[in-house]
Design an enzyme around this catalytic site. Structure first.
Site, mmCIF file in Angstrom:
data_model
loop_
_atom_site.group_PDB
_atom_site.id
_atom_site.type_symbol
_atom_site.label_atom_id
_atom_site.label_comp_id
_atom_site.label_asym_id
_atom_site.label_seq_id
_atom_site.Cartn_x
_atom_site.Cartn_y
_atom_site.Cartn_z
ATOM 1 N N LYS A 250 38.366 56.957 44.480
ATOM 2 C CA LYS A 250 37.602 56.353 45.574
ATOM 3 C C LYS A 250 37.980 54.881 45.732
ATOM 4 C CE LYS A 250 34.102 59.850 45.234
ATOM 5 N NZ LYS A 250 32.908 60.377 44.583
ATOM 6 N N GLN B 263 27.842 57.907 41.492
ATOM 7 C CA GLN B 263 28.596 59.110 41.128
ATOM 8 C C GLN B 263 27.686 60.084 40.384
ATOM 9 O OE1 GLN B 263 31.961 59.663 41.965
ATOM 10 N NE2 GLN B 263 31.471 61.731 41.268
ATOM 11 N N ASP C 217 27.452 58.344 50.810
ATOM 12 C CA ASP C 217 27.590 59.789 50.621
ATOM 13 C C ASP C 217 26.698 60.584 51.577
ATOM 14 O OD1 ASP C 217 29.468 60.607 48.758
ATOM 15 O OD2 ASP C 217 28.176 60.212 47.035
#
Ligand code: NDP
Length: 300
Positions: free
Chosen positions: A52, A96, A119
């Site tokens: 990422k 995460q 997200d």
């Protein structure tokens, strides 16, 4: 059969992103900024986070990685998120998952500000999406929509089946297809006679996490098959059984939920694994971050 190549779509979208990021930089005086939070030392998560960060660099986006110890208390994690929410120099926040045992996901999904939720997993972000007020969506299903758009696959009026009903893939996928005017059925592990539905569908999105479990005979001739599944050998839980929850990770051999090689001469179009949906997930994360930044700073 038309191969729906996620790498091609991803490259095209990243090129467009670069231009948007340059524009952002010239009006704001800094690039958009994504913060990725990793709690603990999960080896797979380390790889995902690295990918990422690398993806941010590739388009000129700033990223900051925050590593926190696995012994962290829930209160300390919550306090970190609140601080990031309130920092005006941060545009996107990503925690995460999974978290180490002892920490709960639910407060995280409640706390991340929807204005910075890269997200789009938080409850508020999902609520906005459901209400039709959102400009971001969970990355994997939104990435699928970008693939369909790139290849000009008509969706309106068609019958789509989504196999899987997770909060991060199946449910938002069904919602996005519905909003694009498909008629959608969601199937899951308790669906009786799954094939009855998949064989009728014009578009099938398979996100069941079952290695190579659907093949030619399960689909209608001329249909469009999107394989979200990602499984790899060479991972700790044994050949063919490990589910890779993040597309950044590519192990020695990667395959999907669909027996792709059977589709030639049968399907109209299909995504391969690897190289289909996977590359789009991180690209969509970058797009979400920029869109959130533009919205928060009233640039669009
Ligand atoms: P989950 O395990 O959270 O959900 C799987 C879903 O599939 C559940 O709804 C489950 O039903 C359903 N299911 C399981 N077995 C069957 C079956 N035999 N028939 C019909 N439905 C079934 O997985 P995720 O949604 O997180 O991920 C799905 C797959 O996508 C995984 O392989 C994952 O690695 C991959 N993935 C890939 C990404 C990418 O970028 N390419 C990103 C994210 C995920 P029930 O609800 O009844 O249990």
């Amino acid at each position: 059969m038309l191969i729906l190549d996620g790498k091609v779509v991803s490259e095209a979208r990243r090129a467009a992103l670069k231009t948007r990021i340059q524009k952002f930089q010239s009006s704001v005086g800094r690039p958009p900024h994504l913060v990725v939070v990793l709690v603990g030392e999960n080896a797979a998560s380390q790889v995902y986070i690295r990918n990422k960060v690398k993806a941010c660099e590739s388009v000129g986006m700033r990223s900051t990685r925050i590593d926190l110890p696995s012994a962290l208390s829930q209160e300390a994690l919550n306090a970190t998120l609140l601080k990031l929410n309130g920092d005006d120099g941060i545009d996107g926040i990503l925690v995460q998952l999974p978290l180490p045992s002892g920490l709960r996901e639910e407060p995280v999904l409640e706390l991340i500000s929807s204005a910075k939720d890269a997200d789009a997993f938080s409850y508020r972000s999902l609520g906005y999406l459901w209400g039709g007020y959102s400009r971001t969506a969970p990355c994997t299903p939104q990435g699928v929509m970008s693939i369909l758009e790139y290849y000009k696959i008509p969706i309106a009026g068609r019958y789509a089946v989504v196999v899987g009903r997770s909060n991060i893939v199946g449910k938002p996928m069904a919602h996005l297809l519905t909003m694009a005017n498909a008629t959608v059925t969601v199937c899951h592990s308790k669906t009786l006679d799954l094939r009855r539905f998949t064989k009728e569908a014009d578009i099938v999105v398979v996100a069941a996490g079952q290695p190579r479990f659907l093949g030619r005979e399960d689909f209608k001739q001329g249909s469009i098959i999107i394989d979200v599944g990602m499984h790899g050998t060479g991972t700790s839980t044994g050949p063919g059984t490990a589910i890779i929850k993040d597309p950044g990770h590519v192990s020695a051999k990667v395959f999907g939920d669909v027996r792709f090689e059977e589709l030639e001469g049968w399907a109209f179009a299909a995504t391969p694994v690897p190289g289909g949906v996977g590359p789009m997930t991180i690209t969509t994360l970058l797009e979400n971050t920029l869109s959130l930044a533009e919205k928060r700073l009233n640039l669009k």
